[in-house]
Design an enzyme around this catalytic site. Structure first.
Site, PDB file in Angstrom:
ATOM      1  N   CYS A   1     -47.368 -29.362 -36.048  1.00 46.42           N
ATOM      2  CA  CYS A   1     -46.353 -28.943 -35.062  1.00 46.42           C
ATOM      3  C   CYS A   1     -46.090 -30.070 -34.061  1.00 46.42           C
ATOM      4  O   CYS A   1     -46.944 -30.383 -33.227  1.00 46.42           O
ATOM      5  CB  CYS A   1     -46.841 -27.681 -34.352  1.00 46.42           C
ATOM      6  SG  CYS A   1     -45.854 -27.186 -32.937  1.00 46.42           S
TER       7      CYS A   1
ATOM      8  N   CYS B   1     -46.099 -29.080 -30.378  1.00 50.66           N
ATOM      9  CA  CYS B   1     -47.484 -28.857 -29.935  1.00 50.66           C
ATOM     10  C   CYS B   1     -48.103 -30.162 -29.453  1.00 50.66           C
ATOM     11  O   CYS B   1     -48.869 -30.189 -28.477  1.00 50.66           O
ATOM     12  CB  CYS B   1     -48.331 -28.281 -31.063  1.00 50.66           C
ATOM     13  SG  CYS B   1     -47.819 -26.657 -31.658  1.00 50.66           S
TER      14      CYS B   1
END
Length: 316
Positions: free
Chosen positions: A72, A75
């Protein structure tokens, strides 16, 4: 930020504050939390350690949960900011990082639809904060509000941070002692490694010699709960419980999920209601599972005391 909730509208704030105060008093009787190292302000949490590192900790300090994954990209933008702020806030909140790929059950229990997703747990209550990467200024405002509400409404003043403290020293200070220390330590290590079967056997070995050992009884109840929910499909379980209110096993499975996700009152209430409307073997099954869940939470918890009274009324 999208998804931000009004933390000032937290329900049952006074009850949660009382629970937190009792938990802190219990911790003091057991030797207190002591000071932590700055390195201990950010922890990696798994399904096996969630109850200890998030739910129990939330009685001392707000726990901010960062759901993330290696693949991600947002993230990778958000996580370093949260980690830096955890150090900067110096114990006013604890950051728990959960890898969704390795802990999909927790992701499902929190209803995470996309990552990064950030939640908080305060005195055992789950609060959604925001989803997706966000500007640091907005994150700071959310954290400031969280810290303020945690202190004013729940009485949580945070952790004492000592730059000279050894990382992990607090956990080491709670290493089991006594004649069953090696077995209990083996159980804890197995839990942290995700070996629920090994942890269950270690606790059973203690109880075979000392059936009333409180730490082993509670540890066994927790490990067995984690083992039961690990293979569940949370969405399917909850749907079956909603569609089949008279199905005792469906209600028992949903109560397990409730408790594993930190929804203690929901789990207890569901089983008390099941006891009220059943009889015979069905009633016994619901009652016995409720007693097992009492052991998971601990007999000193006021939610257990209240649920025991409700169970007595349902039975008699």
């Amino acid at each position: 930020m999208s998804g931000v909730v009004d933390l000032a509208a937290v329900k049952a704030a006074q009850e949660a504050k009382a629970k937190a105060e009792q938990a802190r008093a219990q911790a003091a009787r057991e030797g207190g939390a002591g000071a932590v190292s700055p390195a201990d302000l950010v922890v990696d949490v798994t399904e096996a350690t969630f109850e200890r590192d998030v739910l129990q900790r939330s009685a001392q300090v707000p726990v901010v949960i960062d759901f993330w994954a290696e693949w991600c990209q947002p993230c990778k933008q958000l996580s370093p900011v949260l980690e830096r702020l955890a150090t900067e806030y110096n114990g006013r909140f604890l950051l728990a990082k959960i890898d969704v790929d390795a802990n999909q059950l927790l992701m499902q229990q929190f209803g995470v639809q996309g990552i990064p997703a950030v939640f908080a747990v305060v005195a055992g209550q789950v609060l959604p904060l925001f989803q997706g990467a966000a500007p640091e200024a907005q994150i700071r405002r959310t954290l400031d509000q969280l810290v303020q509400v945690a202190q004013q409404r729940f009485g949580l003043t945070g952790l004492t941070v000592d730059p000279n403290a050894e990382p992990g020293a607090e956990a080491a200070s709670k290493t089991p002692t006594g004649p069953y220390a090696s077995l209990l330590s083996a159980a804890v290590q197995a839990l942290e490694a995700g070996d629920l079967g090994g942890a269950i056997q270690a606790y059973k070995n203690v109880l075979a010699d000392d059936p009333a050992h409180p730490e082993a009884k509670r540890g066994l109840a927790r490990a067995e709960l984690l083992q039961r929910v690990r293979s569940m499909d949370p969405q399917k379980v909850r749907q079956e419980a909603a569609d089949k209110p008279a199905d005792v096993q469906a209600q028992i499975a949903a109560a397990d999920l409730d408790l594993a996700g930190g929804h203690v009152e929901d789990a207890f209430g569901r089983l008390v209601e099941t006891v009220q409307r059943t009889a015979g073997e069905d009633r016994d099954a619901a009652r016995l599972r409720l007693l097992e869940l009492f052991e998971v939470v601990g007999p000193e918890d006021p939610r257990v005391t209240a649920a025991r009274r409700a169970l007595a009324r349902a039975l008699f």
